[in-house]
Design a protein around this motif. Structure first.
Motif, PDB file in Angstrom:
ATOM      1  N   VAL A   1     -88.317   9.768  34.495  1.00  0.00           N
ATOM      2  CA  VAL A   1     -87.253  10.761  34.308  1.00  0.00           C
ATOM      3  C   VAL A   1     -86.441  10.918  35.597  1.00  0.00           C
ATOM      4  N   GLY A   2     -86.509   9.976  36.463  1.00  0.00           N
ATOM      5  CA  GLY A   2     -85.693  10.022  37.674  1.00  0.00           C
ATOM      6  C   GLY A   2     -86.529   9.991  38.930  1.00  0.00           C
ATOM      7  N   SER A   3     -85.926   9.451  39.985  1.00  0.00           N
ATOM      8  CA  SER A   3     -86.678   9.310  41.238  1.00  0.00           C
ATOM      9  C   SER A   3     -86.932  10.651  41.914  1.00  0.00           C
ATOM     10  N   GLU A   4     -86.137  11.699  41.526  1.00  0.00           N
ATOM     11  CA  GLU A   4     -86.339  13.025  42.139  1.00  0.00           C
ATOM     12  C   GLU A   4     -87.769  13.507  41.929  1.00  0.00           C
ATOM     13  N   LEU A   5     -88.253  13.300  40.683  1.00  0.00           N
ATOM     14  CA  LEU A   5     -89.608  13.794  40.371  1.00  0.00           C
ATOM     15  C   LEU A   5     -90.662  13.042  41.192  1.00  0.00           C
ATOM     16  N   VAL A   6     -90.427  11.757  41.422  1.00  0.00           N
ATOM     17  CA  VAL A   6     -91.408  10.964  42.188  1.00  0.00           C
ATOM     18  C   VAL A   6     -91.496  11.495  43.619  1.00  0.00           C
ATOM     19  N   TRP A   7     -90.342  11.653  44.259  1.00  0.00           N
ATOM     20  CA  TRP A   7     -90.358  12.114  45.648  1.00  0.00           C
ATOM     21  C   TRP A   7     -90.875  13.545  45.753  1.00  0.00           C
TER      22      TRP A   7
ATOM     23  N   GLN B   1     -86.440  19.782  45.445  1.00  0.00           N
ATOM     24  CA  GLN B   1     -86.159  18.343  45.409  1.00  0.00           C
ATOM     25  C   GLN B   1     -85.541  17.881  44.104  1.00  0.00           C
ATOM     26  N   THR B   2     -85.814  18.615  43.007  1.00  0.00           N
ATOM     27  CA  THR B   2     -85.315  18.174  41.703  1.00  0.00           C
ATOM     28  C   THR B   2     -84.125  19.008  41.227  1.00  0.00           C
ATOM     29  N   GLY B   3     -83.935  20.171  41.846  1.00  0.00           N
ATOM     30  CA  GLY B   3     -82.835  21.042  41.429  1.00  0.00           C
ATOM     31  C   GLY B   3     -83.123  21.793  40.147  1.00  0.00           C
TER      32      GLY B   3
END
Lengths: 331, 249
Positions: free
Chosen positions: B138-144, B209-211
């Motif tokens: 669901v996007g790199s935001e969640l990973v970081w 980090q994810t907003g």
């Protein structure tokens, strides 16, 4: 255990042996215990104990629960005294890390790092002590106690006697000035016991201070001539073992005799001076005697002469508890 | 023959000893299973939502599931199991004496124990949760966000639960009480409670980090990192004082 915190300093029932001639190594005692009391809540484990110990082997004798391990824990700084002062090499081990490095402790509890081999455990002890060559010292210490440094077995799989020896090796690895061994002979077979006792004497003769606890009287006789006797948290005797033994042999003994005519036997034993006191309960006779040897020699002939059949002759107080009770009561 | 042990050397010794004591097959297997199961749930739910809804909604659901399972259960529980055992096990089985009665200062033993806890518990949580974030897709935001929150949360929980292992006998029970009652209930109804809950800081990192808006996740990234660092330092000081005054069996 009971004890009064305001009790006077116990007077040893045995006068201490004459002090050794002064030398550089014995100028100051290695262990100094001054009016030490340790309480756990309402329980007084050690009550107003004072003594000093120099180089050589000293045995700490006392029944289970007498306060020996608590005293040892205070010496090592593992627990602080509630009152009084404990010093090792002039300092408090709890506060001075250098002093902790000069102590070797083999604790009573059977606790080892069970996933380590004997070599790994002793080598770790060397590293935690900051010894220069932990590996070499570990091998040397294991050899002292007849264990193989190459043994791949983990100490968790060792017998009780082998675990005791691992603890001893770990306590020796830093070449300590003070070696505290809490019931170190438990679980050892007779050959190992002799070997360990001989090792204690070698270390003592070499100028180390060894404090070795035991609750077995005869074991203490072989460990050291200098003894401290602790009972109910108090120091009840200290000094030379031979004098302690004489004192204990002089105490009145109680013997239980089962026979088919207790009253008749009691009057005969008292009448002939073999017993100093007697109590009769049905067919059981409780005899008090100061001369146990004479009693032992006389009981059978007297019974035979009177036609009384003996069923049982058992000393009821031939154990350490009664010896300690006697020493406590004498104080 | 014996000398003093330097601080750095003592840290290394305590770390090596405690890693060996903490790593048991049973512990690692049980906690890996928990991590993998939770991660699978996070991944599957996120992917399922992603097929039916927009990417933004899938991200929100993924973050919500990750926060509620990963950072409410996996991170604190894994840290609790290892950190409370670091000193707790040694106290319990009587082997603490082999570290305590040594010419070593107390603070390096504490730091070494904390590092040992982190060395074992961080991989057990970080790997499954990061993999879950990747599978969720669901996007790199969640990973970081997952990586950063997992590291900060693990370090802070480990320090606090290590202290708990020194202070109490039943540290696991107290730790679970803290996770369920304090972080689960008190933090939600009290401002002070929220500030004393590590969970609030990990959720804030994810939110930042994810907003995505998250319950208990309204702190800035700086606050969410600095406060846990201060918590770790405070736990070190208290653990050192406790170790110094401890009655060792």
């Amino acid at each position: 255990m009971s004890g009064s915190e305001s009790s006077p300093v116990p007077q040893p029932v045995i006068p201490p042996p004459p002090p050794p001639p002064p030398s550089e190594s014995s100028a100051r005692p290695i262990v100094e215990v001054e009016n030490v009391t340790k309480s756990f809540g309402d329980v007084v484990a050690v009550s107003d104990v004072s003594f000093t110990v120099g180089p050589g082997v000293t045995a700490l004798l006392g029944p289970n629960g007498a306060g020996k391990s608590t005293l040892f824990r205070m010496l090592c700084g593992l627990t602080a005294p509630s009152r009084g002062a404990v010093r090792v090499l002039g300092e408090k081990a709890r506060e001075h890390r250098e002093v902790r490095g000069r102590i070797g402790l083999a604790p009573q509890q059977d606790a080892l790092l069970d996933r380590f081999t004997a070599y790994e455990f002793v080598e770790l002890a060397g590293r935690t002590h900051g010894v220069a060559d932990p590996s070499g010292r570990a091998r040397q210490s294991l050899a002292y106690v007849d264990l193989d440094p190459e043994d791949p077995k983990r100490v968790g799989a060792y017998s009780k006697g082998m675990r005791q020896r691992v603890k001893l090796a770990a306590a020796l690895v830093n070449d300590p000035d003070l070696l505290i061994l809490d019931e170190p002979l438990t679980g050892l077979d007779p050959v190992q016991r002799n070997r360990m006792i001989s090792l204690f004497h070698d270390l003592g003769d070499g100028g180390k201070c060894l404090l070795v606890s035991s609750h077995v009287l005869d074991e203490v006789a072989r460990i050291g001539s200098n003894v401290l006797v602790v009972a109910q948290g108090r120091l009840v005797a200290s000094g030379d073992y031979r004098r302690l033994r004489e004192l204990m042999d002089d105490r009145p003994h109680r013997i239980r005799v089962q026979s088919d005519d207790a009253r008749k036997l009691a009057s005969a034993l008292i009448g002939r001076g073999v017993a100093d006191g007697a109590a009769v309960r049905e067919n059981t006779l409780l005899i008090d005697t100061l001369n146990v040897d004479r009693f032992g020699r006389s009981i059978a002939p007297i019974s035979s002469e009177l036609g009384i059949r003996l069923r049982e002759v058992v000393p009821t107080d031939d154990d350490l508890e009664s010896v300690f009770r006697y020493l406590v009561e004498r104080r | 023959m014996s000398g003093s042990v330097s601080g750095l050397r003592a840290i290394v010794i305590a770390h090596r000893l405690l890693v060996r004591q903490l790593v048991t097959r049973g512990r690692i297997a049980a906690l890996l299973v928990v991590g993998i199961v939770v991660s699978l749930v996070v991944a599957l739910v996120s992917r399922a939502v992603g097929e039916d809804e927009s990417t933004e909604e899938a991200l929100e659901v993924g973050i919500e599931v990750m926060s509620n399972l990963g950072f409410t259960i996996v991170v604190p529980i894994v840290a609790l199991v290892f950190a409370s055992a670091a000193f707790g096990d040694l106290k319990e089985d009587g082997t603490l004496v082999y570290l305590w009665l040594r010419p070593m200062d107390r603070w390096p033993i504490v730091v070494g124990a904390w590092l040992a806890t982190v060395s074992v518990s961080l991989p057990v949580t970080l790997v499954p949760l990061t993999v879950a974030a990747l599978i969720a897709d669901v996007g790199s935001e969640l990973v970081w966000a997952t990586v950063l929150a997992c590291v900060v949360g693990n370090l802070a929980y480990s320090a606090v639960f290590m202290l708990l292992g020194l202070l109490t006998k039943n540290s696991v029970v107290w730790g679970i009480g803290y996770i369920l009652i304090w972080e689960g209930l008190v933090a939600g109804i009290s401002g002070v409670g929220e500030k004393l809950a590590i969970r609030g800081y990990t959720r804030s990192i994810i939110a930042d980090q994810t907003g995505v808006d998250l319950y208990l996740g309204d702190l800035s990234l700086m606050t969410a990192i600095v406060v846990p660092v201060l918590v770790i330092l405070a736990a070190f000081v208290l653990s050192t004082l406790r170790l110094r005054s401890l009655d060792v069996a």
